[in-house]
Design an enzyme around this catalytic site. Sequence first.
Site, PDB file in Angstrom:
ATOM      1  N   GLU A  35       4.281  -7.965   9.894  1.00 42.21           N
ATOM      2  CA  GLU A  35       5.077  -7.129   9.015  1.00 42.21           C
ATOM      3  C   GLU A  35       4.508  -7.099   7.399  1.00 42.21           C
ATOM      4  O   GLU A  35       3.854  -6.356   6.813  1.00 42.21           O
ATOM      5  CB  GLU A  35       6.069  -6.804   9.438  1.00 42.21           C
ATOM      6  CG  GLU A  35       6.362  -6.470  10.089  1.00 42.21           C
ATOM      7  CD  GLU A  35       6.237  -6.942  11.321  1.00 42.21           C
ATOM      8  OE1 GLU A  35       6.391  -8.441  11.190  1.00 42.21           O
ATOM      9  OE2 GLU A  35       6.094  -6.496  12.327  1.00 42.21           O
ATOM     10  N   HIS A  78      18.189  -6.562  16.209  1.00 39.22           N
ATOM     11  CA  HIS A  78      17.595  -4.890  16.316  1.00 39.22           C
ATOM     12  C   HIS A  78      18.546  -4.167  16.356  1.00 39.22           C
ATOM     13  O   HIS A  78      17.587  -3.387  16.422  1.00 39.22           O
ATOM     14  CB  HIS A  78      16.632  -4.873  17.977  1.00 39.22           C
ATOM     15  CG  HIS A  78      15.381  -5.804  18.181  1.00 39.22           C
ATOM     16  ND1 HIS A  78      15.730  -6.919  18.300  1.00 39.22           N
ATOM     17  CD2 HIS A  78      14.477  -6.138  18.141  1.00 39.22           C
ATOM     18  CE1 HIS A  78      14.705  -8.522  18.475  1.00 39.22           C
ATOM     19  NE2 HIS A  78      14.138  -7.429  18.126  1.00 39.22           N
TER      20      HIS A  78
END
Lengths: 377, 482
Positions: free
Chosen positions: A90, A159
Amino acid sequence: MLAIARQRILGQSFQKIRPAVSVLRSYSSAAKKITVREALNSALDEEMSADPKVFLMGEEVGEYQGAYKITKGLLEKYGPERVLDTPITEAGFTGIGVGAAYYGLKPVVEFMTFNFSMQAIDHIINSAAKSNYMSAGQISVPIVFRGPNGAAAGVGAQHSQCYASWYASCPGLKVLSPYNSEDARGLLKAAIRDPDPVVFLENELLYGESFPVSDEVLDSSFCIPIGKAKIEREGKDVTITAFSKMVGYALKAAEILEKDGIHAEVINLRSIRPLDRTTINASVRKTNRLVTVEEGFPQHGVGAEICASVVEESFAYLDAPVERIAGADVPMPYAANLERMAVPQIEDIIQIQESEGYNSFAFVDTVVCAGNASVNN
Amino acid sequence: MAFCSKNSRTIINNLKSKLGLSRLMNQGSDGCLNNTNPCRFLPLTTLPQLRNPDSYSHKTGHSFCSQRFQSTTSEQQFASLPNGEHSQELDFPGGKVVFSPEMRFLSESPCVYNNCYRVLDDNGQLIGNSNFVQVSEEIAVKMYSSMATLQILDTIFYEAQRQGRISFYLTTIGEEAINIASAAALTSDDIVFPQYREPGVLLWRGFTLQEFANQCFGNKADYGKGRQMPIHYGSNKHNYFTVSSTIATQIPHAVGAAYSLKMDKKDACAVTFFGDGGTSEGDFHAALNFAAVTESPVIFICRNNGWAISTPTSDQFRSEGIAVRGQAYGVRSIRVDGNDALAMYSAVHAAREMAINEHRPVLIEAITYRVGHHSTSDDSTKYRPADEIEWWRMARDPVTRFRKWIETNGWWGSEAESQLRSSIRNELLQAIQIAERAEKPPVNELFTDVYDNIPSNLRDQEKLLRETINRHPADYPADVPF
């Protein structure tokens, strides 16, 4: 890797993946309904078609058709130069996207969920958000960071976090969060066209939900202005602000409250930064009561900012303290029963009728967290 | 040259015919793991290399070779086995492999990696049989003048900080050759993403001494509108991206920009600079990996100057320098003597051709020494010996070394030298005086550029600020225009 991708595309002619635009055309002109997924896909498709500088990057956005199928069909239509499957970094691909934006391209960077954006947050804040200011206008960053935000179903603590308040506190960024298909289409198009960096917070559970849309929404030039909230339901007794999935819950709660004679005005924020303080304050001046709803953690959340804004600007109009409904102040548990209690439910929103002074006035010095639990600060 | 691939012959021939780089490509592929040259080894004492400056030359020694030499000979023996043995080859999705019945670990220190490209010796004389790109008298003199200007600029601004006239400064002393030679080998269309020790690139491209001074003093004429600390230069028209203090973030930015240049089919590349310390950041690894995968025309220039503030390279990494890392990511790499302006020029020139014509990233590791302190907030005598610093400043000065070469060619003399030095010095002192006296950026610039268009809340805040200033005019600074 790109060479392999090209070969696969050429050999894939009989396995057509129809992009969402053709799906839309097959509906009749009466009551059109599209899912949020189709709305996002069509918005991306149209913006990429209109402007060759727009390109997508992210993990699994190309060959896999998108981790949540939002980018379905786009690799086939636009090719591997404009739909990039990135390696798993990322920090890396966000930095690269920002670099491309510095040069003048318009990347749309997908995070598989915004939880993973924490890996890249230095580039989002320090390289994207602050660049125009630090370079005195020489470096503009027309980039969009998008992906699912907040809780899904049974995905656990790492998450499920909501990042709306994290990003919304940073000057230089614009933060948007759509609720229905119209929001998704209009806001994503506006975000891609905007010269400033935009964080676009979607919701995984909403992707599959269908909403009716008008012809105007389906037009390729459709755009929703950034910074304007929408009053989804008018009312006179209490203002409920919400964004993303919680708008749906707030609307359902408003229907139930109506039966008890409480007419709630539901505001769909749409834009977290800039926050539409004008609309919120005007509504509170009308209803005199405010409840903010969000999925994220309560401390320093979006509701806190809304409350501060209303207290600063419309204090005299409040008949009761502002109430915040937020997720439980715990990392998201996995077990389904615990997860349900950690996220606001419709019952939690209905509960306001007690605290907002409809039955008896009780000075509430707490934030209502999900699961009917009060947290004393 | 220290790169090697199976296709090196075709590439070399291609380049030869297309670009006339035949002078560069004469040498055989020395640095390649596949060749059959005997393994050459640096003695382990070169690891803390700067503690013993003399070991920093290109001596080779066989003393530590024996154990590792054993393993590499077996590799070479296997490579020359008859064809029958090669049927142990298999295709995996992760790569094509040749099996071997012998368990062999790759050495943590690759065996032929002491090649460092240099063209001028320490006395500024051309080394025999060296390949380099010719530099005209005009360019060479401009290079030297710029290197000398950079030295003087650094000295004077450093002093200005010590006198309290600017808040901060960071010098490039010892790395002038890297700055100027690389800039000279690029074109003005190539986009530069600096770390913070590369003002020489901006100087070469035409940033004036006054413009440098304006940024350091944060006055009205500063292109950065006074928003950043000194040395955070940036200029769109010079294709030099604004310096940002964060380490290594510019490396993936450069890859992104290079990708965009490729998509636009421009005859330009992206170039990014960083130090030895910056290569520890995750951004470095992601960027190199990505650049190779996306085949982006980007040049990575690492200024391996031995120090990351007080951290020596032996505490920073244990790989054999930076160029080996490039190879690990599939990026063509070279190690160059960073204090040799001619070698730097040639390497960057060649790298640029490769990057643009072949759509590939290239990594250049420029070996040098950070003569100055990390910045004005640092006193490096606290962690390294003062005589080591002096030795590098005097005996290994890249500016003097290049000057000797241009003097040998009859392109420079002592009169030109003293004239240059005094005129630059005067010009700089002038520029500082003007910059110091100039007004600061006006107060409305506090609120602009946060977004493309100024939002209403900032307009309101500006209004509030002006009202406050009107109420207390005596407390408002005199040099900030209203």
